[in-house]
Write an enzyme that holds these catalytic residues in place. Structure first.
Site, short mmCIF file in Angstrom:
data_model
loop_
_atom_site.label_atom_id
_atom_site.label_comp_id
_atom_site.label_asym_id
_atom_site.label_seq_id
_atom_site.Cartn_x
_atom_site.Cartn_y
_atom_site.Cartn_z
N ARG A 1 0.60 -0.89 0.05
CA ARG A 1 0.33 -0.21 -0.11
C ARG A 1 1.01 1.67 -0.29
O ARG A 1 0.38 2.49 -0.73
CB ARG A 1 -0.80 0.19 1.48
CG ARG A 1 -2.26 1.09 1.46
CD ARG A 1 -3.20 1.13 2.18
NE ARG A 1 -2.69 0.25 3.33
CZ ARG A 1 -3.45 -1.07 2.80
NH1 ARG A 1 -4.98 -1.20 2.80
NH2 ARG A 1 -3.55 -1.32 4.38
N TYR A 2 1.49 1.06 0.53
CA TYR A 2 2.98 2.36 1.18
C TYR A 2 4.23 2.06 0.21
O TYR A 2 4.65 0.98 -0.30
CB TYR A 2 3.77 3.19 1.92
CG TYR A 2 1.81 3.16 3.59
CD1 TYR A 2 1.43 4.31 2.97
CD2 TYR A 2 1.88 1.72 4.02
CE1 TYR A 2 0.54 4.07 4.28
CE2 TYR A 2 0.87 2.42 5.10
CZ TYR A 2 -0.35 2.99 4.77
OH TYR A 2 -0.97 3.24 6.03
N ARG B 1 7.60 -0.13 1.51
CA ARG B 1 7.20 -1.11 2.96
C ARG B 1 6.22 -2.08 2.44
O ARG B 1 5.32 -1.56 2.16
CB ARG B 1 7.01 -0.85 4.23
CG ARG B 1 5.93 0.14 4.47
CD ARG B 1 6.84 1.23 5.38
NE ARG B 1 5.52 1.71 6.44
CZ ARG B 1 4.91 3.01 5.63
NH1 ARG B 1 5.87 3.63 4.59
NH2 ARG B 1 4.27 3.42 5.82
N CYS C 1 -2.07 -18.65 14.13
CA CYS C 1 -1.52 -17.89 15.04
C CYS C 1 -1.11 -18.22 16.17
O CYS C 1 -2.26 -19.41 16.41
CB CYS C 1 -2.19 -16.25 15.41
SG CYS C 1 -2.64 -15.56 13.96
N CYS D 1 -7.35 -14.11 18.30
CA CYS D 1 -7.58 -12.25 19.55
C CYS D 1 -9.56 -12.51 18.74
O CYS D 1 -8.80 -13.09 17.58
CB CYS D 1 -7.30 -11.97 19.37
SG CYS D 1 -5.25 -11.66 19.04
N CYS E 1 -10.04 -9.79 16.31
CA CYS E 1 -8.79 -10.04 14.89
C CYS E 1 -9.52 -8.97 13.91
O CYS E 1 -10.63 -9.69 13.21
CB CYS E 1 -8.24 -11.33 14.54
SG CYS E 1 -7.58 -10.90 13.10
N ARG F 1 -7.83 -9.34 11.05
CA ARG F 1 -7.56 -9.93 9.38
C ARG F 1 -8.78 -10.92 9.66
O ARG F 1 -7.86 -11.86 9.29
CB ARG F 1 -6.61 -9.75 9.11
CG ARG F 1 -6.32 -10.00 7.88
CD ARG F 1 -4.77 -9.79 7.72
NE ARG F 1 -4.52 -8.55 7.54
CZ ARG F 1 -2.98 -8.48 7.94
NH1 ARG F 1 -1.71 -9.09 8.70
NH2 ARG F 1 -2.38 -6.76 7.70
N ASP G 1 -10.48 -2.07 14.09
CA ASP G 1 -11.07 -1.75 13.05
C ASP G 1 -12.39 -2.68 13.00
O ASP G 1 -13.27 -3.70 13.36
CB ASP G 1 -10.55 -2.65 11.66
CG ASP G 1 -8.73 -1.87 11.77
OD1 ASP G 1 -8.38 -0.84 11.50
OD2 ASP G 1 -7.69 -1.84 11.89
N ASP H 1 -6.78 2.81 11.01
CA ASP H 1 -7.16 2.78 9.82
C ASP H 1 -8.23 3.00 8.94
O ASP H 1 -9.04 2.52 9.64
CB ASP H 1 -6.19 0.93 10.10
CG ASP H 1 -5.02 1.00 8.16
OD1 ASP H 1 -5.55 0.98 7.04
OD2 ASP H 1 -4.68 0.28 9.14
N LYS I 1 -3.39 4.50 6.82
CA LYS I 1 -3.38 5.07 8.93
C LYS I 1 -3.11 6.28 8.95
O LYS I 1 -2.09 7.01 8.30
CB LYS I 1 -1.95 4.49 9.46
CG LYS I 1 -2.52 2.14 9.69
CD LYS I 1 -0.99 2.04 10.08
CE LYS I 1 -1.50 0.73 9.72
NZ LYS I 1 -0.69 0.60 9.19
C1 LIG Z 1 -0.04 -0.86 8.89
C2 LIG Z 1 0.59 -0.94 7.65
C3 LIG Z 1 2.24 -0.93 6.90
C4 LIG Z 1 2.92 -0.66 7.93
O1 LIG Z 1 2.84 0.80 8.58
P1 LIG Z 1 3.74 1.97 9.57
O2 LIG Z 1 3.06 2.58 10.01
O3 LIG Z 1 4.38 1.56 8.96
O4 LIG Z 1 3.70 0.86 10.85
C5 LIG Z 1 2.78 -1.34 5.94
N1 LIG Z 1 1.74 -1.60 5.02
C6 LIG Z 1 0.60 -2.11 5.18
C7 LIG Z 1 -0.28 -2.65 4.05
C8 LIG Z 1 -0.68 -1.92 6.62
O5 LIG Z 1 -1.31 -1.76 6.72
S1 SF4 Z 2 -5.09 -9.98 16.38
FE1 SF4 Z 2 -5.99 -11.73 14.17
S2 SF4 Z 2 -3.57 -11.81 13.54
FE2 SF4 Z 2 -2.31 -10.75 15.20
S3 SF4 Z 2 -2.06 -12.36 16.70
FE3 SF4 Z 2 -4.56 -11.75 16.97
S4 SF4 Z 2 -5.46 -13.44 15.67
FE4 SF4 Z 2 -3.84 -13.53 14.84
#
Ligand SMILES: *Cc1c(COP(=O)(O)O)cnc(C)c1O
Ligand code: SF4
Length: 346
Positions: free
Chosen positions: A86-87, A90, A99, A103, A106, A108, A268, A305, A312
Site C-alpha cells: 500500500r505504501y 514497505r 497464530c 484474538c 482480530c 484480519r 478496525d 486505519d 493509516k
Molecule cells: C500498517 C501497514 C504498514 C506499516 O505501517 P507503518 O506506519 O510503517 O507501521 C505497511 N503496509 C500496510 C499495508 C499496512 O497496513
Molecule cells: S490480531 Fe489476528 S493476526 Fe494478530 S495475533 Fe490476534 S488473531 Fe493473530
C-alpha cells in the site's frame, strides 16, 4: 487444563457459559479457537483482560452494517497473494494465517485461521520475487497471522532470501508470540535472528499488563539482549485497556522492558467486533490525558486505519491553532489553557 483448540475443550474448561455453547461452532466458523495453556490457567483464576480478548462470545455473531469483511482494504493492494503493497517503501508479507492465540477482535479474521497450513512455498517464492523486482521497497514487514508460528527452518528460508536483496534494509516482525507463547523465543530462534545482516525490528502485540507474565518478560529480555529493536503495538479495547490507569501501567512496563510504545490501534471495523470499540472521541481523550501525565517515552500514536484501504492516520486532539501569519495558540497539556504565542518571521 492444556491448550484450548476445540469446542469440546472450551466446554470442559468451564470458560464459556451454557448459553454460549450452542453457538460455538458458528463462532468458530468465523475465527478458530486457540488459547495457550498459561492463558487458560490465568483466565480460570479470574483474569478478565485475557478472558475478554480470547474467550469467544455470542456478540461475535452480531454484524453491523458498517463492519466489513476486509476492513482495511488489504485485498485492493495485493499484487501477489500473501503480499500487501500500500505504501511505496514497505510491504506486508503474510507468511502464514495461523497464530499462537486467536484474538476475538482480530481485524484480519476473514483470513486468519482459515488456511490450515502455512503459505504454499510456491506462493511465498512469488512474493519474494515481487520484493526483489521493486527497488523502492526498503522494508519488509513479516505478519499474517503470526510469522513466529513458522518453524525456524521456514523462517530461515525467508530471512536468507531477504538477506540477498540489496534494497531491503529493514525486516520487521509483527508478533504476539513472545508474550503469548514465550517458549517460542528459543536459543535457536535467537541465533537465527542474530544471523541476519538486516536491521531487525519486532513490534510486539500486547494489550494488557496481565499478558506480561514473568516468562513473557524473560523472553522479551532475551530478544532485547539479542539486539532486536522492540516496539509495541496494542489495540485499544473496551473493558480490557480503556482506562488511563491500565494504559499507563502497560506503557510504562513496555519502556521498562526496552520496548518503545509505537501504535495504539483503534479497533478496525471487522465483522462481529463492535463490542470491543469505545467511542473514538473517548480514545482521543485518553491519549490526550496520557500526554499530560506520563513520560513522552511511554506515549504511542493513536492510529485509525481508514476503512477501504485509504491508509493509516494518527489521531491527537488539536492543540495548535494558527491565528494570523505570525500568531499561534497552543493548548497546554498541563493546564488545558490556550496560550497565545507570536513567532515573528522575516
Ligand atoms: C500498517 C501497514 C504498514 C506499516 O505501517 P507503518 O506506519 O510503517 O507501521 C505497511 N503496509 C500496510 C499495508 C499496512 O497496513
Ligand atoms: S490480531 Fe489476528 S493476526 Fe494478530 S495475533 Fe490476534 S488473531 Fe493473530
Amino acid at each position: 487444563m492444556a491448550i484450548i483448540r476445540t469446542v469440546e475443550q472450551l466446554q470442559s474448561s468451564g470458560l464459556v457459559g451454557a448459553d454460549v455453547v450452542p453457538y460455538l461452532s458458528e463462532i468458530q466458523s468465523h475465527l478458530d479457537f486457540r488459547i495457550p495453556e498459561n492463558y487458560v490457567r490465568q483466565i480460570q483464576t479470574g483474569d478478565h483482560a485475557l478472558a475478554q480478548q480470547f474467550v469467544p462470545s455470542t456478540q461475535e455473531l452480531l454484524f453491523f452494517p458498517e463492519e466489513l469483511e476486509d476492513p482495511i482494504g488489504d485485498e485492493r493492494f495485493t499484487p501477489v497473494e500473501g503480499l500487501t503493497h500500500r505504501y511505496p517503501d514497505r510491504v506486508l508479507l503474510k507468511v502464514t494465517y495461523m497464530c499462537g492465540v486467536y484474538c476475538r477482535f482480530c481485524f484480519r479474521r476473514y483470513k486468519v485461521s482459515k488456511q490450515k497450513q502455512v503459505h504454499l512455498e510456491q506462493q511465498l517464492v512469488q512474493c519474494l520475487d515481487y520484493i526483489e523486482r521493486d527497488a523502492r521497497i526498503w522494508e519488509v514487514i513479516l505478519t499474517g497471522g503470526d510469522p513466529l508460528i513458522l518453524s525456524d527452518k521456514a523462517l530461515k528460508g525467508v530471512l536468507d532470501r531477504l538477506s540477498t536483496i540489496p534494497h531491503i534494509k529493514v525486516i520487521r516482525f509483527h508478533t504476539r508470540m513472545p508474550s503469548a507463547v514465550p517458549e517460542r523465543v528459543s536459543d535457536n530462534l535467537l541465533e537465527l535472528l542474530k544471523s541476519t545482516s538486516k536491521s531487525l525490528w519486532m513490534a510486539l502485540h500486547i494489550n494488557s499488563p496481565s499478558e506480561l507474565s514473568l516468562t513473557a518478560e524473560r523472553a522479551i529480555a532475551r530478544l532485547h539482549a539479542a539486539g532486536v529493536h522492540l516496539l509495541s503495538q496494542s489495540v485499544l479495547l473496551r473493558n480490557v485497556n480503556d482506562t488511563s490507569e491500565i494504559l499507563t501501567a502497560l506503557l510504562r512496563r513496555f519502556v521498562e522492558l526496552g520496548i518503545k510504545p509505537y501504535y495504539l490501534h483503534y479497533p478496525d471495523l471487522a465483522q462481529g467486533t463492535q463490542h470491543f470499540r469505545i467511542p473514538l472521541a473517548k480514545a482521543v481523550e485518553l491519549i490526550a490525558q496520557l500526554r499530560g501525565e506520563v513520560s513522552g517515552l511511554c506515549i504511542p500514536q493513536l492510529m485509525v486505519d481508514i476503512p477501504g484501504g485509504h491508509g493509516k492516520v494518527t489521531l491527537d486532539r488539536m492543540r495548535a491553532r494558527q491565528l494570523s501569519d505570525t500568531a499561534w495558540e497552543f493548548e497546554s497539556p498541563l493546564t488545558r489553557q490556550w496560550i497565545r504565542v507570536e513567532y515573528p518571521c522575516t
